[in-house]
Each structure stands twice: as structure tokens, then as C-alpha cells.
Write a protein that holds these residues in place. Sequence first.
Motif, PDB file in Angstrom:
ATOM      1  N   LEU A 103     -55.341 -43.395  26.613  1.00 36.06           N
ATOM      2  CA  LEU A 103     -54.448 -43.920  25.517  1.00 36.06           C
ATOM      3  C   LEU A 103     -53.076 -44.529  26.233  1.00 36.06           C
ATOM      4  O   LEU A 103     -52.636 -45.586  25.928  1.00 36.06           O
ATOM      5  N   SER A 104     -52.825 -43.927  27.481  1.00 36.94           N
ATOM      6  CA  SER A 104     -51.710 -44.602  28.427  1.00 36.94           C
ATOM      7  C   SER A 104     -51.983 -45.903  28.770  1.00 36.94           C
ATOM      8  O   SER A 104     -51.238 -46.949  28.852  1.00 36.94           O
ATOM      9  N   ALA A 105     -53.253 -46.229  29.157  1.00 37.75           N
ATOM     10  CA  ALA A 105     -53.780 -47.307  29.450  1.00 37.75           C
ATOM     11  C   ALA A 105     -53.873 -48.508  28.477  1.00 37.75           C
ATOM     12  O   ALA A 105     -54.276 -49.653  28.810  1.00 37.75           O
ATOM     13  N   GLY A 106     -53.533 -48.078  27.157  1.00 35.82           N
ATOM     14  CA  GLY A 106     -53.812 -49.209  26.226  1.00 35.82           C
ATOM     15  C   GLY A 106     -55.315 -49.031  25.588  1.00 35.82           C
ATOM     16  O   GLY A 106     -55.311 -50.180  24.640  1.00 35.82           O
ATOM     17  N   ALA A 132     -59.058 -47.216  21.501  1.00 36.49           N
ATOM     18  CA  ALA A 132     -60.484 -46.854  20.924  1.00 36.49           C
ATOM     19  C   ALA A 132     -61.242 -45.969  21.890  1.00 36.49           C
ATOM     20  O   ALA A 132     -61.900 -45.141  21.347  1.00 36.49           O
ATOM     21  N   GLY A 133     -60.863 -46.012  23.100  1.00 37.41           N
ATOM     22  CA  GLY A 133     -61.771 -45.243  23.997  1.00 37.41           C
ATOM     23  C   GLY A 133     -61.334 -43.947  23.917  1.00 37.41           C
ATOM     24  O   GLY A 133     -61.889 -42.883  24.008  1.00 37.41           O
ATOM     25  N   ARG A 170     -52.928 -37.359  16.992  1.00 35.43           N
ATOM     26  CA  ARG A 170     -51.945 -38.044  16.120  1.00 35.43           C
ATOM     27  C   ARG A 170     -51.557 -39.335  16.789  1.00 35.43           C
ATOM     28  O   ARG A 170     -51.390 -40.391  16.130  1.00 35.43           O
ATOM     29  N   LYS A 171     -51.150 -39.192  17.977  1.00 39.11           N
ATOM     30  CA  LYS A 171     -50.865 -40.262  18.754  1.00 39.11           C
ATOM     31  C   LYS A 171     -51.904 -41.605  18.940  1.00 39.11           C
ATOM     32  O   LYS A 171     -51.671 -42.728  18.777  1.00 39.11           O
ATOM     33  N   THR A 172     -53.198 -41.293  19.106  1.00 38.03           N
ATOM     34  CA  THR A 172     -54.371 -42.020  18.778  1.00 38.03           C
ATOM     35  C   THR A 172     -54.438 -42.687  17.620  1.00 38.03           C
ATOM     36  O   THR A 172     -54.663 -44.020  17.505  1.00 38.03           O
ATOM     37  N   LEU A 210     -56.844 -40.604  10.753  1.00 43.10           N
ATOM     38  CA  LEU A 210     -56.890 -39.984  12.179  1.00 43.10           C
ATOM     39  C   LEU A 210     -55.405 -39.250  12.776  1.00 43.10           C
ATOM     40  O   LEU A 210     -55.552 -38.106  12.917  1.00 43.10           O
ATOM     41  N   GLU A 211     -54.574 -39.792  12.423  1.00 41.17           N
ATOM     42  CA  GLU A 211     -53.180 -39.407  12.403  1.00 41.17           C
ATOM     43  C   GLU A 211     -52.752 -38.044  11.697  1.00 41.17           C
ATOM     44  O   GLU A 211     -52.420 -36.957  12.077  1.00 41.17           O
ATOM     45  N   ILE A 212     -53.531 -38.180  10.456  1.00 45.35           N
ATOM     46  CA  ILE A 212     -53.206 -36.742   9.599  1.00 45.35           C
ATOM     47  C   ILE A 212     -53.956 -35.622  10.101  1.00 45.35           C
ATOM     48  O   ILE A 212     -53.734 -34.455  10.169  1.00 45.35           O
TER      49      ILE A 212
END
Length: 438
Positions: free
Chosen positions: A67-70, A73-74, A100-102, A111-113
Amino acid sequence: MKILSHFAMAVALVSAGALVTMPQEALAQKEKKKKGKKGKKQEENAAPQLQASDGFVPNYQSVEALLSAGDAAGAKANLAIAEASISNDSDKFFFGDIMRKTGLALNDKALEIRGIDFMIDSPFLSAENRPIFYYMKGTYDNSVKNYPAAISNLRQSYDLGFRRGNIETYLGIVYNNNQQPVEAINWYERAANALEAQGQSSEARKLYGNMVVAAIQSKNGSLIDTTFRKVLPKTMDTNIWHDGLAQLSSIYNFSEQETLDVLRLMRASGTLLYSSEYIEYLEAADPRRLPNEVLEVIKLGEAKGHIVSSDVTFREFKAAASSRIAADKADLPAAERDARSSATGNSARSTADALLSYGEYSRAIAMYKLALEKGVTDVDRTRNRLGIALLKNGDLEEAKSNFASLTTPNRKKIGEYWTIYANNLQNQANAATPATVN
């Protein structure tokens, strides 16, 4: 009131970058520092501390790195592995946050929910963020038309003290979506009161429309009447007043003479809008009985562009009224004399009706009062029109007293609406008159 992206607003209230991060001390540690008695006692009394499990940490860190690398999807693809390694409440909290962050990164609200669901019952979620998360869940539930769940979550958010994002208005919308008009109206009213308290009167007035629309959609006559009697004292909005009086006529089975006095209130409040209403007014007034009023109503409709004078119906009414006015007006002094010598009050009432239609309010008031003194066959009709004449003459308090004295159901209801109008006139006058300091 237009409600914009509630979900986005709620997201903005929670740090998009990191609600939580997994600090080093929260990781499963193989070695623990020794503490003295004082430190141990403080630890026992402290709030629950996040402590991720050994098996969960590397899987969490894998998702976090992607997630930090952008690579959102991965990160999403690796969530299942992290979820499978959850073994305690701390793991659930960390997993919920990274999910949630993804979802936020992918604009995947579902997905956030799901991530929020992992966090919301956690002892680690802060009191500040808990109502925000309930709000976010509620907005999402509404977007997928799960209205009962939306109501439940929004109410929990509200009960926990959340007052941002126009939550009262939003609850009104969701209750209305769930076909619960009484609750919808109550929340719209609560929202309007909150805005009024904040000095946002123009925004509050927009909610009156929401209230009456919800009432009309319910097709519940009692609720429609109750709602308009709540709203009309707060506004002179032409459309709302028109709809209120039109609904009043549709709810109650008014006689022609009762309908005439409702239409007179529409005229007084500037809410005669449609040619069909003008025709109904002209038929009830009748050019043979009240030719001047018929002619004035036609002229009003023409001036406002609501009727076309060349229309055969209006042309016929106009011709009939115009041919009678001179003789009718000339007969008024004799009619007043005859009324005073009559044994009953019926002729006085008929004369008063004519005088009222000519705008001779003081003379009409005297005749209506004489009719009541002598005895008249329809007391409520007489008192209702005495109230109208008094109002037109500027005697608002006495007018309201007469409206309040009406007893038959239909006339009583008409009197209530005339009273609201009289109160609005007084409020407008008071607002226009600067206060004096002695």
C-alpha cells in the motif's frame, strides 16, 4: 438542502494517511522489559494496549508495504493472507485499519466498510472516531439502499454525539427513503431547528419543503395537516403556502362556501397559482352574488399571468360580473338599512358578504356583528367572515379571537389556517418595526 458526498465528508474527518500505525512497541515482542511494582500497578489500571501477535505481524507488514508503494491492488490481494493469521483483538484492529486504507486507496467503499466493521467494536477504537465510523457505515448503507441498517448506524453516530455532516437532515432523508414519514419529518424539523439556532435561517427554510414533501407522499391526511400547521407559521413561501391550502381542500370535504374562504386565504397569501383555482374561486363567489370580487379575482389572474382573459370561461365570468357591479353597489345602503330593521340576522350577513367583497371592511364588520346579535342560521360562517373582515381591516387580535371561536370541524380547520396567516402578518410587522429604547 442538498446533501453532498456524506461518505467523503466522513472520510475527511478520519486521517486518510494513518488512523493508526503499528508502532514497534505494538509488535509481538519476544523480550519484555522488567518493571517495578509501581510500573506494574499503572499497567494494570491502564486502558487496553495494542499487542499484535507474532504470526500476524509479517502478513500485516506485507500489505502495508504494498500500500505504501502505491500498489493498492496488490495490497488487496494479500488481505486474505493477513486475515487468516488474525489471532487476537489487536490483530483485528490493525487488520481493519489496513483494509479500510486499502479500500480508500481503491475507492472501494464496500472494502472500506468491511475494514470499519473489524474496528468498530474494538476496545482500541477511540471515542472520537467511533461515531464517525458509524456515520460512514450509515452513508454507505443508504447508498446500497439498506435503509434499516443506515438508520441504525446513523442513529448510533448521533447518539454518540456526532453533529457534523448535516446528520439530522441525512437521517430525515434515510427515514424518508425507508418510507417512515413521521420519523423523516421529525428529523427534518430537528435539522431546521439546529440551523435556526446557528443563525442559518435561509438554510432552515429549505428543510420545510422536505417536511411537507414527506407528508404529502405519505398520503396520510392527518400527518399532512399536522405538518403544514408546523411549517406554515415559519414561512410565507408561496409554493409551501399554496400546497398547504391545496392539501387542506383535498383532505376535508368542504362546502362551496367553505371552499370560498379557503380560496380567499390563497388570494390573501398570494398563492392562487393555477387557472383551475381561479375558476373554482369564480364559481364559489358567483358573479350574481359577489360581482366585484369576481372581477377583482379575474384582474388579479390576468396581472399575474395565471389566466388568459380571452379564454371563453373567464370572458363570460367577466361580462356577467361587469354588468352587475353598478346596480349591486348602489343597492348597498338600502340593504344596510333593511338589515338593521330585520327580525333576524340573515339579511345582515348577506349584506356583510357584499360589503366584504367591495373592500368595505368597517361596514362589513358592523353588519357581521349585527347578524350575530340578531341571530343567524350559520354562526360559524358568519364568524369566519367577520374574522376575515377584521384581518383585512388590520384588527388582527380580534380577527384571531373570531377564528378561535369557530366550532364546526370544517370551519374550525379553516380558522386555524387563517390564524396562522394572521400571526405571520404580525411577525412580519414586528420584524419591520425597529425596537425603541426608553
